[in-house]
Every structure is written in structure tokens, then in C-alpha cells.
Design an enzyme around this catalytic site. Structure first.
Site, short mmCIF file in Angstrom:
data_model
loop_
_atom_site.label_atom_id
_atom_site.label_comp_id
_atom_site.label_asym_id
_atom_site.label_seq_id
_atom_site.Cartn_x
_atom_site.Cartn_y
_atom_site.Cartn_z
N GLN A 13 78.11 -15.71 -14.76
CA GLN A 13 77.63 -16.49 -15.90
C GLN A 13 78.53 -16.42 -17.14
O GLN A 13 78.56 -17.38 -17.92
CB GLN A 13 76.20 -16.07 -16.26
CG GLN A 13 75.21 -16.37 -15.15
CD GLN A 13 73.79 -15.97 -15.52
OE1 GLN A 13 73.26 -16.35 -16.55
NE2 GLN A 13 73.17 -15.17 -14.65
N CYS A 48 74.21 -12.90 -23.50
CA CYS A 48 75.50 -13.28 -24.05
C CYS A 48 75.32 -14.01 -25.39
O CYS A 48 75.53 -15.22 -25.49
CB CYS A 48 76.28 -14.17 -23.09
SG CYS A 48 78.01 -14.38 -23.57
N CYS A 72 81.94 -8.48 -26.19
CA CYS A 72 81.77 -9.94 -26.19
C CYS A 72 83.13 -10.58 -26.45
O CYS A 72 83.59 -10.60 -27.59
CB CYS A 72 80.77 -10.36 -27.26
SG CYS A 72 80.38 -12.12 -27.22
#
Length: 446
Positions: free
Chosen positions: A75, A195, A374
């Protein structure tokens, strides 16, 4: 057979809905009952990674994975699909190909957790008894919580997009290719999300796409976030403000999408400070991030979860606060970390050590510090690699500044991380970059 049927009847009286499900799914075959040393509920990133470790220790079929899906997706690459840098087929594998071969896969879903009896009941009516339970069911996408959003996403060749679901991920690039002029709006919902950097990534990628195709002057780009800040960790927030301001992206904080009128191309937003303060904005493209929550089975498992529905674990050990043989990791756990793949990698290493200690009757010494990473892709050739802990303090790996856009970090995100994911992490061989951080610390700048 009669004894087993009586056991089934006793187990299904907890709700009339589940009773109906069992009657509907009944066949001439009896319900099965399974036993295992470790039951992993969920075959996503977290479940697959920890199951690989446990299956190699416990032996063939002593670890059961309960997962209903046929496909497994990487993903973190969905944002790049939205910008045309990857395709959905490149980030999809069959579930059978990624789950550990020594584990037993039951293709079914949990509908009830019974930790007092060390059992899980499945949608098909099976009962799975376990010695250890690891819950890794992730988050569910709640598109239906925003009136009109699902309807707008169902319009063929429509102007509403969302890179959060494989069902919709291709819509964004298609909309960009059709774009002529007007408002392009990006949203961040009033809920936890997996996320949390993705809503911004697709915004920056879109802006770069418009520059590449010479359409930038025809677009007014808005990033409307329900949050009070552009990013939780200040060091990277400062860098992202520079990116947004430098590219003339309008950022509106504490602004939440509450309704979509797909037939009119109008989005309705409300102020987080004053919900009665609403504003309707016409769009040419609306990229909507759905509200997210733990799956329904957890929302109905009050004995296992906190008030928000997340599995109630100690944030350091990932062990359940009430049931010592129950653990959780990944997006469904109550640990207050950013929900990212890197966070899962850190949790898997900690959880594996703590399960080993638990089985030996020793104290759980290994602690997860909230590490998350991230890679904030800001275009087709740039990325800011954010790394931080529970206290939202930078916890960086490399010996150079990471709060600036770099091509090297973009290449790592695009090319190296997918390889790491498919070949190392899902096989239980990647616990995060801690060892590299120690090595690179010898070269850290003063």
C-alpha cells in the site's frame, strides 16, 4: 458430532446476526475446529511479517493465519500509482504467495474474539483455539461516513478520486489527464489514518504533474486538513510548509470534508473549531481520504479494546493490558504511533522478542519506542524522509539532513523499499533500520 454441534450452538448465541450468518453458511459438512500454538488474525503487512517469524520457530501448521483476502498489496506505493509512477499490478501479489509456507492459512474472517476461552470464531462458523493470539487486522476504510462520497466515486470517469483503496487508486491519474482548469482539493479526515503522510504526498505529486504537463497555471490547489498542523513532527512540518508555500498550495487546517455532491462537483467542509461553520467549494478534482477505524469485529470486542476500538496494548511491549497471551501490532493496536510500514517493522522485532520471553515465563524486556518513518514524496524526483518516535522527535538514520528534499531518498522510496518489503519484511527478516542507524551514527554531523 452431536457434542460438537452442541458446542457450536453454545458459541453462537452471542448475537442473532451471527446466528443468521452461520445458518446461511451451513452446508452438509460440519463446522471445523482448529488448534494451534499461535493464531495470527490478519494477513496484511503486520500479520504476514510476524507470522513468518513465529512459523519458523513453532514448525509447520502450528501457526495459523486467519485472513479472508485473495490479494496482498504494498500500500505505501499507492501514492505513486496516483501519479503514474507505478501500476496496481506492480504492487499486488496473491495472498498465497506471500504468507509463510510453514503456516496454515484459513481463508476466513474473525467475527468474535473469546480471549477467556482462548478461541476465535470465524464467519464460516469455525472455532480456532490458540495458545497465543496476535491481532493484526489493520484499519477499515469508511467511505460511507462522508455522505455522497461513495456515490461520487462510483461515477465513471468522475472527478472524485482516492488513492487509499485499490478499487479507486487509478482514478486520480485518469482525472489528472482530463484536467483543464479549476480547483483541485485534497483532504485529511477527522480520524486516525494509515500512512498519514499520503494525503500530502499525492498533493505534491499532483502539483508536479501539472508543472510537467504545463497545466499548473490553470489549477488552484488546496490541501484541507482536519488537523491543527501540517505534520506532527515540527522539524518536518517546517520543511513541508516551505514546500507548500513555495508551490503556491493553499493549506487550510482544522477543515474537515463532511459531504460531497458529485453531480454538482461541490465539496462541503466544516470547521473543526465550529462545526456549524460550513463552506461549499466547487472542484475540478477532489481527492478524498476516507475516515478510518478499526474493523467492526474489534469495535464489537469491548473486552479487548479501548474506547476508540483499538486493541488495548502496552505501548512499549505490545502485550494486551488484560490478557497476557494476547498481543497486537500494526494499525489496529492502541499504541499511539504513526500508522506506517516502518512502525510495523519496529513492532515486529519487539513483539518477536517479547513472545519468546513470555513463552519462557520471563519478563518482557524489549520495548517499542514509537519509531515510525514516512518517506514524504514531494514530486517525481524528490522526497523528505521523516523519521520520529513517540515524542515526535526526529529519530533519523542517515548522517545527513533529512528535512530537505532529496533525489536519493526518492530513489530509495521508489526502488529499494518495494524490494525490501517483498523479499525481507514479509519473510520476517526486517525489523527496521536500527542497526544501520547505529552504524551511520559514527558519521553524524555535529
Amino acid at each position: 458430532m452431536n457434542k460438537f454441534r452442541s458446542l457450536n450452538i453454545r458459541k453462537i448465541q452471542f448475537s442473532s446476526d451471527l446466528h443468521s450468518i452461520r445458518l446461511f453458511s451451513a452446508t452438509s459438512a460440519s463446522y471445523d475446529k482448529f488448534k494451534c500454538k499461535a493464531l495470527v488474525v490478519g494477513g496484511g503487512t503486520a500479520g504476514c511479517s510476524i507470522a513468518a517469524k513465529l512459523a519458523s520457530v513453532f514448525g509447520k501448521n502450528e501457526c495459523i493465519i486467519l485472513e479472508p483476502a485473495n490479494d496482498h498489496y504494498y500500500q505505501p506505493m499507492f501514492t505513486m500509482i496516483g501519479g503514474g509512477m507505478k501500476t496496481l499490478s506492480q504492487v499486488r501479489r496473491s495472498m498465497a504467495s506471500v504468507l509463510p509456507k510453514k503456516a496454515k492459512w484459513i481463508q476466513d474472517a474473525a467475527v468474535r474474539f473469546d480471549p477467556d476461552d482462548n478461541e476465535v470464531i470465524t464467519k464460516q462458523g469455525h472455532i480456532i483455539s490458540y495458545e497465543l493470539l496476535i491481532i493484526a487486522v489493520g484499519l477499515q476504510l469508511c467511505y460511507g461516513k462522508i455522505p455522497g462520497l461513495e456515490e461520487a466515486l462510483s461515477i465513471p470517469n468522475g472527478n472524485v478520486t482516492s488513492i487509499y483503496s485499490p478499487k479507486y487508486v487509478d482514478r486520480h491519474l485518469n482525472a489528472l489527464n482530463r484536467f483543464e482548469n479549476g480547483n483541485i482539493i485534497f483532504t485529511f479526515p477527522a480520524s486516525p489514518v494509515k500512512c498519514p503522510g499520503a494525503p500530502q504526498k499525492i498533493c505534491y505529486i499532483t502539483e508536479h504533474f501539472l508543472r510537467k504537463t504545463k497545466k499548473r497555471e490553470q489549477a488552484h490547489i488546496m490541501y484541507n486538513s482536519s488537523l491543527p498542523t501540517i505534520f506532527g513532527c515540527k522539524a518536518y512540518a517546517d520543511a513541508l510548509w516551505k514546500v507548500a508555500n513555495g508551490r503556491s498550495i493553499e493549506v487550510n487546517l482544522k477543515t474537515n470534508l463532511i459531504e460531497v455532491h458529485g453531480d454538482k462537483n461541490v465539496a462541503v467542509f466544516a470547521s473543526m473549531d465550529n462545526p456549524n461553520e460550513k463552506k461549499s467549494i466547487e472542484y475540478s478534482i477532489l481527492h478524498a481520504v476516507p475516515p478510518q477505524s478499526p474493523p467492526q469485529v474489534l469495535l464489537e470486542s469491548k473486552h479487548l479494546t479501548n474506547e476508540a476500538g483499538f486493541v488495548d496494548v502496552d505501548k512499549a511491549t505490545m502485550q494486551h493490558v488484560k490478557y497476557p497471551n494476547v498481543f497486537a501490532l500494526g494499525d489496529c493496536a492502541s499504541s499511539p504511533n504513526s500508522k506506517t510500514m516502518a512502525a510495523i517493522a519496529g513492532q515486529v522485532g519487539v513483539l518477536n522478542k517479547n513472545i519468546e520471553s513470555f513463552l519462557k515465563g520471563k519478563p518482557l524486556r524489549s520495548e517499542y519506542d514509537g519509531y515510525a518513518s514516512c518517506p514524504l514524496v514531494t514530486g517525481y524526483d524528490s522526497c523528505i524522509l521523516a523519521e520520529f518516535d513517540y515524542n515526535l522527535q526526529p529519530k533519523e538514520t542517515f548522517p545527513f539532513r533529512q528535512d530537505v528534499e532529496r533525489y536519493s531518498m526518492f530513489l530509495m522510496k521508489r526502488d529499494f523499499m518495494p524490494f525490501l518489503y517483498w523479499h525481507l519484511m514479509l519473510n520476517g527478516w526486517w525489523n527496521g533500520p536500527a542497526s544501520f542507524r547505529k552504524l551511520f551514527s559514527l558519521f553524524k554531523r555535529n
